[in-house]
Motif scaffolding. Structure first.
Motif, PDB file in Angstrom:
ATOM      1  N   UNK A  53       0.778  15.305  -7.673  1.00  0.00           N
ATOM      2  CA  UNK A  53       0.203  14.078  -8.235  1.00  0.00           C
ATOM      3  C   UNK A  53      -0.520  13.270  -7.165  1.00  0.00           C
ATOM      4  N   UNK A  54      -1.576  12.568  -7.582  1.00  0.00           N
ATOM      5  CA  UNK A  54      -2.250  11.648  -6.666  1.00  0.00           C
ATOM      6  C   UNK A  54      -1.977  10.217  -7.117  1.00  0.00           C
ATOM      7  N   UNK A  55      -2.583   9.267  -6.419  1.00  0.00           N
ATOM      8  CA  UNK A  55      -2.285   7.852  -6.701  1.00  0.00           C
ATOM      9  C   UNK A  55      -2.862   7.376  -8.030  1.00  0.00           C
ATOM     10  N   UNK A  82       6.722  -7.069  -5.124  1.00  0.00           N
ATOM     11  CA  UNK A  82       6.717  -6.365  -3.833  1.00  0.00           C
ATOM     12  C   UNK A  82       7.845  -5.354  -3.740  1.00  0.00           C
ATOM     13  N   UNK A  83       7.651  -4.341  -2.907  1.00  0.00           N
ATOM     14  CA  UNK A  83       8.684  -3.322  -2.682  1.00  0.00           C
ATOM     15  C   UNK A  83       9.044  -3.291  -1.200  1.00  0.00           C
ATOM     16  N   UNK A  84      10.333  -3.103  -0.943  1.00  0.00           N
ATOM     17  CA  UNK A  84      10.790  -3.022   0.434  1.00  0.00           C
ATOM     18  C   UNK A  84      10.325  -1.708   1.066  1.00  0.00           C
ATOM     19  N   UNK A  85      10.175  -1.715   2.391  1.00  0.00           N
ATOM     20  CA  UNK A  85       9.742  -0.503   3.098  1.00  0.00           C
ATOM     21  C   UNK A  85      10.742   0.631   2.905  1.00  0.00           C
ATOM     22  N   UNK A  89       1.049   1.268   0.955  1.00  0.00           N
ATOM     23  CA  UNK A  89       0.157   0.511   1.828  1.00  0.00           C
ATOM     24  C   UNK A  89       0.939  -0.417   2.723  1.00  0.00           C
ATOM     25  N   UNK A  90       0.233  -1.298   3.401  1.00  0.00           N
ATOM     26  CA  UNK A  90       0.905  -2.239   4.304  1.00  0.00           C
ATOM     27  C   UNK A  90       1.786  -3.215   3.536  1.00  0.00           C
ATOM     28  N   UNK A  91       1.386  -3.525   2.293  1.00  0.00           N
ATOM     29  CA  UNK A  91       2.202  -4.390   1.437  1.00  0.00           C
ATOM     30  C   UNK A  91       2.449  -3.656   0.129  1.00  0.00           C
TER      31      UNK A  91
END
Length: 348
Positions: free
Chosen positions: A217-219, A197-200, A179-181
């Protein structure tokens, strides 16, 4: 007495891990894994020492000397810390306490293990890698192969999240949230949950990894994010597997970067990420939350380590003419009066 106890050894192990801990004590899954790993390591050591099969191990073989030899093996041969040694001993003792409560004939074995002392631990300055060392390690896997792609993403994720190796191994596909974050949900000690948080850039590697290892696999997938295939079945990757490939990459990385430590192990990534965050200005309170520390005092080790590193750098940058390190400085603080010395030493 020994005959009865021997017959019940593995029945008690089964009941301890499968019934007592999860159902009666409501122990967390991670804690049960620690108990299981400690007993498994002890049994493997005993098998090798006595050249016997698993089913041949008896309570009588798990005596004071065997357990002492096992603990020394952990510390000297496997390179475990004193804290890990003490933790393994505590897990083994817990099982023997349970065994004694269920089968009185095993009390003699429990009493023998009570004589083994816990080693005193000293809070050490954490070892960590430089950013150059981290970069060199991440360049080692051959990402044209599936294994290389997996290993590099594993190390990237360990570094970005500053997670414990067990937290990474317990990740399910659903625990990574794009996602965006983008974030990762980690389950730490005592099943405490935290979100980091994870880096882009990490998410780019994640998408490449998912395409190769979880194409369908799905989310919401409950599959382990990192796995191995045995007998045609996907199984959770073990920490021994991780230790093995990190050690190999560490050896090759040292050939191109002298800053890579001699012993690259999973927890080194956690310490390194925390230190780099601190050095780049992140507040210790935020780092404490990031790492999942219950007490801020635990996180202060990174402040102490950075202070020690700065002190060494300052000392190395000073020449013998500097008033703080030169001969004059030594003479200035020289004390010859023995009465004054006694006071300084606390003898008066």
């Amino acid at each position: 007495m020994a005959r009865i106890a021997d017959q019940t050894l593995f029945q008690l192990v089964h009941d301890f891990l499968k019934v007592y801990l999860p159902r009666h004590k409501c122990t967390s899954e991670n804690t049960i894994k620690a108990y299981r790993a400690s007993l498994e390591l002890l049994f493997d050591f005993t098998k090798k020492q006595k050249n016997i099969g698993l089913a041949e191990i008896t309570f009588g073989m798990l005596d004071y000397q065997t357990v002492m030899d096992f603990l020394d093996h952990l510390e000297c041969s496997r390179g475990c810390s004193i804290a890990t040694r003490n933790h393994r001993l505590a897990c083994i003792r817990s099982f023997f306490r349970y065994a004694a409560s269920m089968e009185p004939t095993t009390v003699v074995y429990q009493l023998a293990l009570k004589k083994i002392p816990q080693k005193k631990t000293v809070t050490a300055v954490p070892k960590f890698m430089s950013e150059a060392a981290v970069k060199a390690l991440l360049e080692q896997p051959d990402t044209s192969t599936a294994k290389g792609l997996r290993d590099r993403f594993f190390m990237i994720l360990m570094y970005d999240t500053a997670a414990r190796v067990g937290e990474i191994l317990n990740l399910r596909v659903k625990d990574i949230h794009p996602g965006t974050t983008p974030t990762a949900t980690l389950y730490g000690k005592g099943s405490k949950m935290r979100t980091v948080p994870l880096m882009k850039k990490t998410m780019e590697h994640f998408r490449s990894y998912i395409r190769a290892f979880h194409p369908n696999a799905d989310c919401f997938s409950e599959e382990y994010l990192f796995y191995v295939v045995r007998d045609g079945q996907k199984r959770q990757m073990s920490d021994d597997n991780v230790q093995k490939f990190m050690k190999a990459y560490g050896l090759s990385a040292r050939q191109i970067c002298s800053e890579v430590p001699d012993n690259v192990h999973p927890h080194l990534w956690r310490h390194s990420r925390a230190m780099h965050l601190y050095q780049h200005g992140m507040d210790l309170t935020l780092i404490s939350q990031w790492l999942g520390h219950a007490q801020l005092d635990t996180t202060l080790i990174y402040s102490h380590a950075d202070t020690e590193q700065k002190r060494k750098a300052i000392e190395q940058s000073m020449d013998s003419n500097n008033p703080l390190v030169g001969k004059g400085a030594l003479l200035r603080y020289q004390v010859d009066d023995e009465e004054v010395l006694k006071k300084l030493y606390g003898l008066k």
